[in-house]
Design an enzyme around this catalytic site. Structure first.
Site, PDB file in Angstrom:
ATOM      1  N   LYS A 112       0.817  -1.210   0.000  1.00  0.00           N
ATOM      2  CA  LYS A 112       0.000   0.000   0.000  1.00  0.00           C
ATOM      3  C   LYS A 112       0.859   1.271   0.000  1.00  0.00           C
ATOM      4  O   LYS A 112       0.405   2.326  -0.428  1.00  0.00           O
ATOM      5  CB  LYS A 112      -0.967  -0.016   1.175  1.00  0.00           C
ATOM      6  CG  LYS A 112      -2.011  -1.116   0.996  1.00  0.00           C
ATOM      7  CD  LYS A 112      -3.092  -1.084   2.038  1.00  0.00           C
ATOM      8  CE  LYS A 112      -4.201  -2.060   1.699  1.00  0.00           C
ATOM      9  NZ  LYS A 112      -3.799  -3.467   1.880  1.00  0.00           N
TER      10      LYS A 112
HETATM   11  C1  LIG Z   1      -4.489  -4.542   1.328  1.00  0.00           C
HETATM   12  C2  LIG Z   1      -3.746  -5.827   1.303  1.00  0.00           C
HETATM   13  C3  LIG Z   1      -4.162  -6.911   0.477  1.00  0.00           C
HETATM   14  C4  LIG Z   1      -5.418  -6.867  -0.364  1.00  0.00           C
HETATM   15  O1  LIG Z   1      -5.332  -6.020  -1.468  1.00  0.00           O
HETATM   16  P1  LIG Z   1      -6.647  -5.516  -2.250  1.00  0.00           P
HETATM   17  O2  LIG Z   1      -6.193  -4.401  -3.082  1.00  0.00           O
HETATM   18  O3  LIG Z   1      -7.604  -5.087  -1.169  1.00  0.00           O
HETATM   19  O4  LIG Z   1      -7.180  -6.679  -3.029  1.00  0.00           O
HETATM   20  C5  LIG Z   1      -3.376  -8.045   0.469  1.00  0.00           C
HETATM   21  N1  LIG Z   1      -2.271  -8.143   1.234  1.00  0.00           N
HETATM   22  C6  LIG Z   1      -1.830  -7.137   2.024  1.00  0.00           C
HETATM   23  C7  LIG Z   1      -0.602  -7.315   2.829  1.00  0.00           C
HETATM   24  C8  LIG Z   1      -2.555  -5.952   2.098  1.00  0.00           C
HETATM   25  O5  LIG Z   1      -2.129  -4.951   2.903  1.00  0.00           O
END
Ligand SMILES: *Cc1c(COP(=O)(O)O)cnc(C)c1O
Length: 465
Positions: A112
């Site tokens: 993210k």
């Molecule tokens: C947010 C997140 C996900 C999921 O991603 P999406 O975009 O919601 O499908 C998977 N793994 C981690 C470590 C995350 O922080």
């Protein structure tokens, strides 16, 4: 580029409005009015570009005319300067035709950061231009909050307020939020669950006085800027894995469908993709939709990969809009049907179309643990439980997918030390970034699960103007 709503309401808007609003006024998500496409020649020329240059090239048409190429370049350079590797998202070869795309080299050790480091700076750019300041408000169960705080902390003209359910996130996740020492960061622990936090945020956005006086902006996974920032690493990795010469597939641990939708956008921009594989934990409504065309979200159950404990994949709306011929009315009907006891069924010919692009796989907690062990044995890599859900899918597909397979590594294993230690009998290595976390002073406010309490809190923390 102009943006329109997936629900078909209202006219179009520019990038700045789409980013600052987050959600469209009719409740839909913003999508580009049309997708530009790179030719084979252009992609070939992009194959050797360093990550940041590629990022500018891919994003330029989407941010014009609100950000000039020079402004975009400055924001991109600053955003990725703090990553601990110059490649930003390195591709690590595990086996013949099997690679891991490491997306955890940013400040909070999860993918993210790649979008939120940039989004925080984009907010700052528009806030400075407009004057008056912005308030970024969001609810988190863990990863998004810390990445948003890291992205907005210290940014001029922006203050960030993040709500999380008191005593629910892991200690590392909490400390990543509460120890950031910037005067524009406000962390609130709500005496309730994640849903209560979300309800309070929603309530704040419905409060016209509050909204206008504080210039409220959302920082959730439906912001278009996050999608396009993530599309960059699919193109970067895909070209490096040889997508112009041979089939390349991506395996994506999925929750809200944001990450994998960014992969779909890479395909729309011209990157040849063989398959996008959505890997879910036991919260598998998305996997069932891809396998059988039936969208019927069940209740959420906790798993070893908490950031994927989601049953209503919000960004799926963007994909539905595309596959339903960009008819907002059809999207609204589909989402209504998904809430009914029967669920929403995708017509057969569209299911076929979806399956020509997507595949799905699901891992139980046991299979997640087994995948952590298998990755260690096979390649010496320590992977986190989210990455492990994808690794499980990738192992099951070896032999069925031609060419190269790239599995996305979404978080650093040090973020989930208990699970990793439980399987490998040794704690994961701790990166320098989080070594000092336990010694730092924590700052947060505890509030009851009550929208009035949040309103009072927001007003009392307004900067003096
Ligand atoms: C947010 C997140 C996900 C999921 O991603 P999406 O975009 O919601 O499908 C998977 N793994 C981690 C470590 C995350 O922080």
């Amino acid at each position: 580029m102009r943006y329109i709503s997936t629900r078909g309401g209202g006219g179009s808007c520019d990038f700045e409005q789409a980013v600052l609003r987050g959600l469209a006024p009719d409740g839909g998500l913003y999508v580009p009015e049309s997708f530009p496409a790179f030719s084979g020649e252009e992609l070939k020329a992009m194959a050797d570009l360093p990550y940041r240059e590629l990022a500018c090239k891919v994003m330029a048409p989407f941010v014009a005319p609100c950000l000039s190429p020079e402004e975009l370049k400055a924001l991109v350079d600053e955003s990725y300067a703090g990553f601990d590797v110059p490649e930003v998202a390195p591709l690590v070869k595990l086996d013949d035709g099997f690679m891991l795309l490491e997306l955890f080299h940013g400040p909070t050790l999860a993918f993210k950061d790649i979008a939120l480091q940039l989004l925080g700076r984009i907010f700052g750019h528009f806030a400075t231009k407009r004057g008056g300041g912005l308030t970024v408000l969001g609810a988190t169960s863990g990863d998004t909050g810390s990445a948003a705080i890291a992205g907005c902390g210290g940014i001029k003209g922006v203050r960030v307020i993040i709500l999380y359910p008191h005593e629910r996130p892991s200690e590392i996740q909490r400390r990543q939020m509460t120890t950031v020492d910037a005067p524009n960061v406000h962390v609130v622990a709500v005496q309730g669950a994640f849903d209560d936090c979300q309800a309070m945020v929603k309530h704040a956005f419905g409060d016209e006085t509050l909204r206008a006086r504080c210039n409220l902006t959302a920082v959730n996974s439906i912001n278009w800027a996050r999608i396009i920032a993530q599309t960059v690493y699919y193109i970067h990795a895909g070209l490096r894995a040889g997508a112009l010469e041979k089939p390349v597939s991506f395996v994506v641990p999925s929750g809200n469908f944001g990450n994998i939708y960014a992969g779909h956008v890479a395909g729309r921009l011209g990157l040849p993709l063989h398959r996008l594989v959505a890997a879910t934990n036991r919260n598998d409504s998305l996997a069932q939709f891809i396998r059988a065309g039936l969208l019927k979200p069940g209740p959420v159950v906790p798993s070893l990969s908490p950031s994927m404990d989601i049953q209503v994949p919000g960004n799926l709306e963007r994909y539905l809009f595309g596959i339903l011929d960009r008819k907002g009315g059809a999207v609204t009907e589909a989402l209504e049907a998904a809430k009914s006891p029967e669920g929403y069924r995708l017509p057969a010919e569209l299911l076929q179309k979806m399956q020509a692009e997507f595949m799905a796989d699901t891992a139980s907690d046991r299979q997640t643990n087994d995948a952590i062990a298998a990755a260690k044995t096979m390649s010496g890599q320590t992977i986190d439980p989210h990455t492990a859900v994808g690794f499980h899918a990738a192992m099951g597909l070896t032999g069925n997918l031609p060419g190269a397979v790239i599995a996305l590594a979404c978080a650093h294993p040090a973020k989930f030390p208990e699970t990793v230690r439980g399987v490998l009998r040794a704690p994961p290595p701790v990166p320098a970034r989080i070594q000092g976390l336990k010694k730092k002073r924590e700052r947060f406010t505890i509030l009851p699960k009550n929208p009035e309490a949040l309103r009072t809190y927001i007003f009392s923390h307004m900067p003096a103007s």
